[in-house]
Design an enzyme around this catalytic site. Sequence first.
Site, PDB file in Angstrom:
ATOM      1  CD  GLU A 298      32.927  74.157  38.685  1.00  0.00           C
ATOM      2  OE1 GLU A 298      31.844  74.340  39.252  1.00  0.00           O
ATOM      3  OE2 GLU A 298      33.583  73.101  38.791  1.00  0.00           O
ATOM      4  CG  ASP A 377      27.045  70.501  39.835  1.00  0.00           C
ATOM      5  OD1 ASP A 377      27.496  69.418  39.434  1.00  0.00           O
ATOM      6  OD2 ASP A 377      27.659  71.235  40.630  1.00  0.00           O
ATOM      7  CD  GLU A 405      28.899  68.465  44.611  1.00  0.00           C
ATOM      8  OE1 GLU A 405      29.155  69.676  44.692  1.00  0.00           O
ATOM      9  OE2 GLU A 405      29.181  67.774  43.609  1.00  0.00           O
TER      10      GLU A 405
END
Length: 691
Positions: A298, A377, A405
């Site tokens: 990322e 993720d 998240e």
Amino acid sequence: MTDYATLSAEPGYAAWLGRERLTDSARLALKATWGQALHVAEDDPHIETAAAELADGLTKLMGERPARIRASDGAPCIVLGTFGGSAKAAAAFHAAERAAVGDEGYRVRVREDGGRITIAGATGRGVLYGVFRLLRMIGTGAALAGADLCENPANELRMINQWDNADGSVERGYAGRSIFYRDGEIVRDLSRIRDYARLLASVGVNAIAINNVNVHRPETLFMTERCLPRIARIADVFGAYGIRLFLSVNYAAPIEIGGLSAADPLDPEVRAWWRAKTEEIYRSMPDFGGYLVKADSEFRPGPFTYGRDHADGANMLAEALQPFGGLVIWRCFVYNCKQDWRDRKTDRARAAFDHFTPLDGRFRDNVVLQVKNGPMDFQVREPVSPLFGAMAHTNLAIEFQATQEYTGQQRHLCYLVPQWKEALDFDTRARGAGSTVKRVVDRSLFGTRHGGFAAVSNIGDDANWTGHLLAQANLYGFGRLAWDPELSAEGIAEEWTRLTFGADDLVVRTVRAMLLDSWSIYESYTAPLGVGWMVKPNHHYGPDVDGYEYSMWGTYHFADRDGIGVDRTAATGTGYARQYREPNASQYESLERTPDELLLFFHHVPYTYRLKSGKTVIQHIYDSRFEGAERAEALLDSWTRLERRVDDGRYAQVKARLEEQAVHAKEWRDVLNAYFWRKSGIPDTRGRVIY
């Protein structure tokens, strides 16, 4: 800014360390039998912390502070000490009993006849953990008489990763701003940091990285001479509670703050820079834990830039840390999305395995690879990462995400311990049956030198730490599970509830049930059958079936008129299923044998495909969305029955969050059902209105 005295009195601030005063009879019995005095006969910083915690805890429980004594005349007391530093602590146990206690373990023995409790360990840290164990027993109403405990942590590393930024923001933070930083500066008042250390130590956490793994220039400056003294003050606060401080580091730091032109891990000048910088850090913080690294992922810099691999990069840092006993925690969240995902062969789930398994055995023995519990993720449902069964010669730690998240961002209730238990109990078959993930990370399966647990923190500067008061159970549960993975999700939920809310039977039964139901409730109205990712881009909150970053190609669900799911078989798909050992590989390869809850993760199927429940995929989607919204509303109903049984402040906090969840679950229901009705063209067999 709210002053500390006011903040610490806010509802929920004390979390599970609130220590409600005992009933009169229990209070008098505790005082008369053991609680009059604390016997401490040695000078040790961790024992000093332990004695202060025990004295404060007993004061809240009994309403009277116990005396502190260095000599005992046989009167009732609680003895604290190490086997090597306290004659009374050593005398309470035989040699074999002392030998069974590890570096962080403890013994707690209660003798009614002599009016004495002895809390002892090989080190002061063990004594500290023993004190918190005793306070937990009292707080949950466990019987003390005759108790004789010997406990050691199952995992060496029990670590929290803060994703805090120097500007005070928290990446994936859902409970306010950072307690460590403000406007590019490290905070000066460490009172709240000390209270956080108390919370973490009380559940056995022993390491913390205090800045975001996505390290930018302001955080890189933490390694400089200007910032190190203030970082060292934070390290001292955590150190008093047996918690070693780590720093997340930018792989390009030699360029950013070192004035070098490159960060090639095989460049002698770069290696020398890291050795000198590491030595400088240890001069400021002799008990510094080491570096946490996110590289080549990322847009973060890493060794790939120089044609090197992850072992080259990690080993360079490990070489610098080795003389001081430091660790490199190297995250395995690495993937490459440059190919056209429309080919349906490129698969992000494969990436960590493909990158790291060829390097097994090449990492230095003070490198620990930190592997997410799943290959993607932190989704609400995904399989266990196959890396855990594939790297027998490498230190591994499992990474969980306590901050929610993709599981409701602490606006929705989602107790994650059951999810974590499933991952830990997964059998990799790496050494035959019984080769569970928990045995990989506790080092017992492969005999590796280091391993353990890590979690992305879910705290911020909200008065109750976690935004949603009930989300405290995830932080608590992580620490307890890292210490002892054999604990049940049910037991941890009840323990946390009793410590947080007291002994009211209706409150305990209600909150425990809400926690244990919450993961399945959240899953039932969000992404179905393991497909994942049906969230809005960037902030990942709320339903958007085609909204994720690569959704223009349907990357994560491939929903079309013919069906839904990702073909990850070796026969016709990405081949991901074959990254597992047998018989797991064959199970996931088989459409019929794949568990329904993971069906769409491994297979693309027609909407009319029948699940093991007998329902078609499309009808399951419709039914579970409706049921999920109803169950979310039932959580609110359950909580409202506790009005006046829970103090007004905490009651109002939780009620507000559950009200939002009930409304938002209906939005999820309507968005997903409408989408799949349009995609499939198949109506709901029960005739319900789908917008």
